[in-house]
Structure formats: structure tokens, C-alpha cells
Design a protein around this motif. Structure first.
Motif, PDB file in Angstrom:
ATOM      1  N   CYS A   1       2.993 -17.541  24.954  1.00  0.00           N
ATOM      2  CA  CYS A   1       3.110 -17.229  23.539  1.00  0.00           C
ATOM      3  C   CYS A   1       2.787 -15.753  23.298  1.00  0.00           C
ATOM      4  CB  CYS A   1       2.172 -18.115  22.733  1.00  0.00           C
ATOM      5  SG  CYS A   1       2.203 -17.785  20.963  1.00  0.00           S
TER       6      CYS A   1
ATOM      7  N   ALA B   1       1.944 -14.592  20.393  1.00  0.00           N
ATOM      8  CA  ALA B   1       0.917 -14.498  19.351  1.00  0.00           C
ATOM      9  C   ALA B   1      -0.499 -14.703  19.894  1.00  0.00           C
ATOM     10  CB  ALA B   1       1.200 -15.508  18.252  1.00  0.00           C
ATOM     11  N   CYS B   2      -0.670 -15.703  20.778  1.00  0.00           N
ATOM     12  CA  CYS B   2      -2.027 -16.010  21.247  1.00  0.00           C
ATOM     13  C   CYS B   2      -2.200 -15.805  22.752  1.00  0.00           C
ATOM     14  CB  CYS B   2      -2.404 -17.436  20.881  1.00  0.00           C
ATOM     15  SG  CYS B   2      -1.502 -18.697  21.798  1.00  0.00           S
ATOM     16  N   ALA B   3      -1.127 -15.461  23.449  1.00  0.00           N
ATOM     17  CA  ALA B   3      -1.136 -15.221  24.903  1.00  0.00           C
ATOM     18  C   ALA B   3      -1.504 -16.469  25.706  1.00  0.00           C
ATOM     19  CB  ALA B   3      -2.043 -14.063  25.273  1.00  0.00           C
ATOM     20  N   GLY B   4      -1.368 -17.630  25.106  1.00  0.00           N
ATOM     21  CA  GLY B   4      -1.624 -18.880  25.813  1.00  0.00           C
ATOM     22  C   GLY B   4      -0.312 -19.541  26.209  1.00  0.00           C
TER      23      GLY B   4
ATOM     24  N   GLU C   1       0.705 -25.789  25.716  1.00  0.00           N
ATOM     25  CA  GLU C   1      -0.565 -26.248  25.145  1.00  0.00           C
ATOM     26  C   GLU C   1      -0.545 -26.273  23.626  1.00  0.00           C
ATOM     27  OE1 GLU C   1      -3.750 -23.945  26.780  1.00  0.00           O
ATOM     28  OE2 GLU C   1      -3.362 -24.648  28.819  1.00  0.00           O
TER      29      GLU C   1
ATOM     30  N   ARG D   1      -1.456 -23.951  21.260  1.00  0.00           N
ATOM     31  CA  ARG D   1      -2.730 -23.487  20.691  1.00  0.00           C
ATOM     32  C   ARG D   1      -2.612 -22.985  19.257  1.00  0.00           C
ATOM     33  NH1 ARG D   1      -5.223 -19.852  25.634  1.00  0.00           N
ATOM     34  NH2 ARG D   1      -5.303 -21.537  27.167  1.00  0.00           N
ATOM     35  N   CYS D   2      -1.510 -22.366  18.921  1.00  0.00           N
ATOM     36  CA  CYS D   2      -1.362 -21.785  17.588  1.00  0.00           C
ATOM     37  C   CYS D   2      -0.058 -22.288  16.953  1.00  0.00           C
ATOM     38  CB  CYS D   2      -1.371 -20.253  17.675  1.00  0.00           C
ATOM     39  SG  CYS D   2       0.102 -19.538  18.420  1.00  0.00           S
TER      40      CYS D   2
ATOM     41  N   CYS E   1       3.048 -21.244  18.887  1.00  0.00           N
ATOM     42  CA  CYS E   1       3.256 -22.051  20.099  1.00  0.00           C
ATOM     43  C   CYS E   1       3.894 -23.391  19.747  1.00  0.00           C
ATOM     44  CB  CYS E   1       1.937 -22.352  20.801  1.00  0.00           C
ATOM     45  SG  CYS E   1       1.116 -20.969  21.563  1.00  0.00           S
ATOM     46  N   ARG E   2       3.354 -24.043  18.738  1.00  0.00           N
ATOM     47  CA  ARG E   2       3.854 -25.368  18.366  1.00  0.00           C
ATOM     48  C   ARG E   2       5.299 -25.301  17.903  1.00  0.00           C
ATOM     49  NH1 ARG E   2      -1.620 -25.650  16.916  1.00  0.00           N
ATOM     50  NH2 ARG E   2      -1.271 -24.927  14.795  1.00  0.00           N
TER      51      ARG E   2
END
Length: 62
Positions: A8, A10-13, A17, A19-20, A23-24
């Protein structure tokens, strides 16, 4: 396509997962479903049933 290896912005995850919200949303776009949220298999079965019903009514009409 799979979101297992997507990161992602935005959150680098990992997108998988979720997370934000970004991502979703990205995960939902990658793993979209067919018409009205139905899987392509269910849609094919519905079409097949409709064709069978039309064929039966057409044959019984004679």
C-alpha cells in the motif's frame, strides 16, 4: 491477479492485510466478484437454469 505481493502506498503495509481504507479498497478491487457480487459460477448456473426452463416451456407448448 493476487494482492499478496502488493504494498500500500498510504500505509506501506501489505494490501492483503487491509490495514487502512486505501488497502481495503485496493483489495476489494483486486478481488472483485461478478455481477451483483455473485461468482461467475453462480451466474452461469442461473443462466443454465433459465435456458432449461425456457426450453421446457417451449417443448411443452406443442
Amino acid at each position: 491477479m493476487s494482492c499478496e505481493h502488493l504494498i500500500c502506498a498510504a500505509c506501506a503495509g501489505p494490501v492483503v492485510e487491509g490495514r487502512c481504507p486505501v488497502c481495503r479498497e485496493g483489495r476489494a478491487k483486486v478481488h472483485h466478484h461478478g455481477f451483483m457480487g455473485l461468482s461467475p459460477l453462480v451466474i452461469a448456473l442461473i443462466v443454465l437454469l433459465v435456458v432449461a426452463l425456457v426450453a421446457l416451456t417451449h417443448v411443452s407448448g406443442y
